[in-house]
Motif scaffolding. Structure first.
Motif, PDB file in Angstrom:
ATOM      1  N   HIS A   1      58.322  60.801  23.306  1.00 50.99           N
ATOM      2  CA  HIS A   1      56.897  61.098  23.133  1.00 50.99           C
ATOM      3  C   HIS A   1      56.655  62.596  23.262  1.00 50.99           C
ATOM      4  CE1 HIS A   1      55.737  56.972  22.904  1.00 50.99           C
ATOM      5  NE2 HIS A   1      56.175  56.673  24.132  1.00 50.99           N
ATOM      6  N   GLY A   2      55.659  63.066  22.539  1.00 54.48           N
ATOM      7  CA  GLY A   2      55.298  64.473  22.633  1.00 54.48           C
ATOM      8  C   GLY A   2      54.573  64.785  23.929  1.00 54.48           C
ATOM      9  N   ALA A   3      54.647  66.038  24.354  1.00 57.02           N
ATOM     10  CA  ALA A   3      53.971  66.454  25.589  1.00 57.02           C
ATOM     11  C   ALA A   3      52.461  66.534  25.371  1.00 57.02           C
ATOM     12  CB  ALA A   3      54.505  67.815  26.038  1.00 57.02           C
ATOM     13  N   ALA A   4      51.707  66.299  26.423  1.00 56.39           N
ATOM     14  CA  ALA A   4      50.248  66.436  26.350  1.00 56.39           C
ATOM     15  C   ALA A   4      49.876  67.905  26.191  1.00 56.39           C
ATOM     16  CB  ALA A   4      49.604  65.856  27.604  1.00 56.39           C
ATOM     17  N   GLY A   5      48.807  68.164  25.460  1.00 59.13           N
ATOM     18  CA  GLY A   5      48.344  69.528  25.264  1.00 59.13           C
ATOM     19  C   GLY A   5      47.842  70.136  26.564  1.00 59.13           C
ATOM     20  N   VAL A   6      47.971  71.449  26.685  1.00 58.74           N
ATOM     21  CA  VAL A   6      47.530  72.154  27.895  1.00 58.74           C
ATOM     22  C   VAL A   6      46.004  72.099  27.999  1.00 58.74           C
ATOM     23  CG1 VAL A   6      47.484  74.369  29.089  1.00 58.74           C
ATOM     24  CG2 VAL A   6      49.532  73.674  27.827  1.00 58.74           C
ATOM     25  N   VAL A   7      45.516  71.699  29.157  1.00 59.91           N
ATOM     26  CA  VAL A   7      44.066  71.635  29.408  1.00 59.91           C
ATOM     27  C   VAL A   7      43.520  73.042  29.617  1.00 59.91           C
ATOM     28  CG1 VAL A   7      42.293  70.807  31.008  1.00 59.91           C
ATOM     29  CG2 VAL A   7      44.233  69.330  30.400  1.00 59.91           C
ATOM     30  N   ALA A   8      42.394  73.339  28.982  1.00 59.53           N
ATOM     31  CA  ALA A   8      41.704  74.614  29.211  1.00 59.53           C
ATOM     32  C   ALA A   8      40.697  74.400  30.338  1.00 59.53           C
ATOM     33  CB  ALA A   8      41.000  75.084  27.943  1.00 59.53           C
ATOM     34  N   GLU A   9      41.043  74.857  31.543  1.00 55.55           N
ATOM     35  CA  GLU A   9      40.187  74.662  32.718  1.00 55.55           C
ATOM     36  C   GLU A   9      39.420  75.945  32.987  1.00 55.55           C
ATOM     37  OE1 GLU A   9      41.352  74.109  37.191  1.00 55.55           O
ATOM     38  OE2 GLU A   9      41.424  72.134  36.210  1.00 55.55           O
ATOM     39  N   LEU A  10      38.108  75.876  32.862  1.00 56.11           N
ATOM     40  CA  LEU A  10      37.248  77.046  33.002  1.00 56.11           C
ATOM     41  C   LEU A  10      36.469  76.944  34.308  1.00 56.11           C
ATOM     42  CD1 LEU A  10      35.860  77.078  29.347  1.00 56.11           C
ATOM     43  CD2 LEU A  10      37.866  78.265  30.236  1.00 56.11           C
ATOM     44  N   HIS A  11      36.585  77.957  35.162  1.00 51.84           N
ATOM     45  CA  HIS A  11      35.883  77.958  36.443  1.00 51.84           C
ATOM     46  C   HIS A  11      34.529  78.647  36.294  1.00 51.84           C
ATOM     47  CE1 HIS A  11      39.231  76.759  39.318  1.00 51.84           C
ATOM     48  NE2 HIS A  11      39.761  76.683  38.108  1.00 51.84           N
ATOM     49  N   VAL A  12      33.506  77.998  36.819  1.00 57.24           N
ATOM     50  CA  VAL A  12      32.135  78.505  36.737  1.00 57.24           C
ATOM     51  C   VAL A  12      31.518  78.472  38.128  1.00 57.24           C
ATOM     52  CG1 VAL A  12      31.821  77.766  34.335  1.00 57.24           C
ATOM     53  CG2 VAL A  12      31.249  76.189  36.202  1.00 57.24           C
ATOM     54  N   PRO A  13      30.450  79.243  38.368  1.00 59.90           N
ATOM     55  CA  PRO A  13      29.810  79.212  39.697  1.00 59.90           C
ATOM     56  C   PRO A  13      29.166  77.859  39.983  1.00 59.90           C
ATOM     57  CG  PRO A  13      29.111  81.124  38.404  1.00 59.90           C
ATOM     58  CD  PRO A  13      29.826  80.214  37.466  1.00 59.90           C
ATOM     59  N   VAL A  14      29.087  77.525  41.245  1.00 58.18           N
ATOM     60  CA  VAL A  14      28.367  76.322  41.651  1.00 58.18           C
ATOM     61  C   VAL A  14      26.899  76.476  41.234  1.00 58.18           C
ATOM     62  CG1 VAL A  14      27.662  74.884  43.596  1.00 58.18           C
ATOM     63  CG2 VAL A  14      29.925  75.951  43.585  1.00 58.18           C
TER      64      VAL A  14
ATOM     65  N   ASP B   1      42.162  68.763  26.918  1.00 57.28           N
ATOM     66  CA  ASP B   1      40.704  68.787  27.075  1.00 57.28           C
ATOM     67  C   ASP B   1      40.229  70.191  27.446  1.00 57.28           C
ATOM     68  OD1 ASP B   1      40.661  66.007  26.689  1.00 57.28           O
ATOM     69  OD2 ASP B   1      40.845  65.610  28.840  1.00 57.28           O
ATOM     70  N   VAL B   2      38.932  70.425  27.264  1.00 58.51           N
ATOM     71  CA  VAL B   2      38.276  71.612  27.802  1.00 58.51           C
ATOM     72  C   VAL B   2      37.432  71.147  28.987  1.00 58.51           C
ATOM     73  CG1 VAL B   2      36.682  73.515  27.380  1.00 58.51           C
ATOM     74  CG2 VAL B   2      38.221  72.754  25.556  1.00 58.51           C
ATOM     75  N   VAL B   3      37.734  71.684  30.174  1.00 55.19           N
ATOM     76  CA  VAL B   3      37.130  71.199  31.413  1.00 55.19           C
ATOM     77  C   VAL B   3      36.453  72.349  32.148  1.00 55.19           C
ATOM     78  CG1 VAL B   3      37.610  70.090  33.638  1.00 55.19           C
ATOM     79  CG2 VAL B   3      38.915  69.425  31.606  1.00 55.19           C
TER      80      VAL B   3
END
Length: 396
Positions: free
Chosen positions: A79-92, A44-46
């Motif tokens: 089973h295949g491994a889960a894809g790496v999550v793209a975790e993007l940090h943003v200001p509050v 996911d993109v988070v």
């Protein structure tokens, strides 16, 4: 440093991993049967609200962000491994909007997070397709693509109080006096070109966050001057500190700024205000101001240059700034969704299966162009054999 409060970026979640096409091969175990495992889900993109970030300058304009692809299934039902999550940090205080300007999420407290693009579903291995009448399926599913879309991030600062007023009213000088902020100060207008945050400390340990927003002029709500770009940063302030140059006509200045707040809307016109008559050191007589306005909580006469009246104003901030509302939930991981939610996952009307000889399409195939793009995305190349119903063709 420049202050970035808007950015547009393209996000792409990871494709799901392909299912495994495998048969059990062990000594003394003839006809072991299919044992292909399922693929892993795409990443996911988070977005996560990070209290340590000041603005959106970490993102490049028109940046492309991709999450990881899910791993393929293997033999022995692996089973295949889960894809790496793209975790993007943003200001509050960052809002996430889609390409049509619809609000998806409002990251209004530290730790709030939202999934902006969901990873693709994984493909099933050939073991999943085994039945009593089809004991050796020679095909497996390919993973589905992840969501892909353009987003706009908009930052609206969170502050207990925001300084508002005309250019050169002395807002920056006042903020330097009462907080740890060091904004630029000069004797010409528009020295503040970006919002500045400062922390004001009380003797009992309490703290307030105060924002200095670039000066407004008449017509700011319609796009004139510099301040119109930053009016959004006033929306989340719980108190407006209206700074007025006491050497000018204070009543007219007060009315002019409030007209701009009313035209802009978003509730700015109803926020409580503390009026600060600044630069009293330039006057021979005490300033005159008609404070008959229900929004005004207090009026302070100060000189940011000499410090006169500043300490009383500082104490008054803690008295008049409304207490923040208690969060509706204790779990800071829950995002504050306002109006819209991310669009639902789009399901295909067909699936692509990998076979021993190439690929097979099950379901209702799309037009030729879309089908060709989908096949190439799962690894098909020129000359690959593709089965659609009773027909077989080679990919051009």
């Amino acid at each position: 440093m420049m202050f970035h409060d808007r950015v547009r970026l393209h996000v792409q979640a990871g494709r799901g991993g392909d299912g495994g096409l495998s048969f059990r091969r062990e000594k003394h175990v003839p006809k072991g049967g299919p044992d292909g495992g399922d693929g892993g889900p795409g990443g996911d993109v988070v977005f996560v609200a990070d209290h340590g970030l000041r603005d959106l300058s970490a993102f490049r304009p028109h940046q492309h962000v991709k999450a990881g692809r899910g791993g393929g299934g293997g033999g022995a039902l692996k089973h295949g491994a889960a894809g790496v999550v793209a975790e993007l940090h943003v200001p509050v205080g960052t809002q996430v909007l889609d390409d049509e300007g619809r609000l998806l999420a409002d990251l209004a407290h530290p730790g709030a997070r939202t999934v902006a693009a969901r990873g693709g579903l994984p493909g099933r291995g050939n073991k999943r397709f085994a039945t009593p009448t089809r004991q050796a399926p020679h095909f497996a599913e390919t993973g589905l693509p992840g969501e892909e879309l353009w987003l706009e991030l908009r930052l609206k600062l969170l502050a207990d109080a925001a300084l508002v007023g005309f250019p050169n009213a002395g807002k920056s000088s006042l903020l330097r006096r009462i907080s740890n902020a060091k904004p630029k100060v000069a004797d010409y207008p528009f020295t503040t070109l970006a919002p500045v945050l400062g922390t004001v400390d009380a003797p009992d340990g309490r703290q307030l966050t105060v924002a200095d927003v670039p000066g407004l002029i008449e017509g700011a709500s319609e796009g004139l001057g510099l301040g119109h770009e930053f009016l959004a940063h006033l929306e989340r302030a719980r108190l407006l500190v209206h700074v007025i140059d006491a050497s000018e006509e204070a009543g007219e200045r007060f009315a002019a700024i409030n007209r701009e707040l009313e035209k802009y809307g978003a509730g700015l016109e109803s926020l409580p205000q503390v009026v600060v008559l600044n630069k009293i050191d330039l006057l021979r007589e005490p300033p005159t101001f008609d404070g008959e306005d229900p929004r005004i909580l207090a009026i302070h006469e100060v000189s940011a240059a000499t410090g006169a009246g500043v300490e009383a104003f500082r104490r008054g901030l803690f008295e008049h700034a409304p207490s923040p509302a208690a969060p509706a939930q204790a779990d800071a991981e829950i995002v504050d969704f306002l109006v819209y939610r991310p669009r639902p996952r789009r399901e295909r009307s067909y699936r692509i299966l990998r076979t021993d000889r190439g690929f097979r399409i099950e379901g209702t195939p799309p037009d030729e162009v879309e089908l060709e793009e989908a096949l190439r995305a799962v690894g098909a190349r020129k000359g690959s054999e593709v089965e659609v119903g009773e027909e077989t063709f080679e990919l051009p």
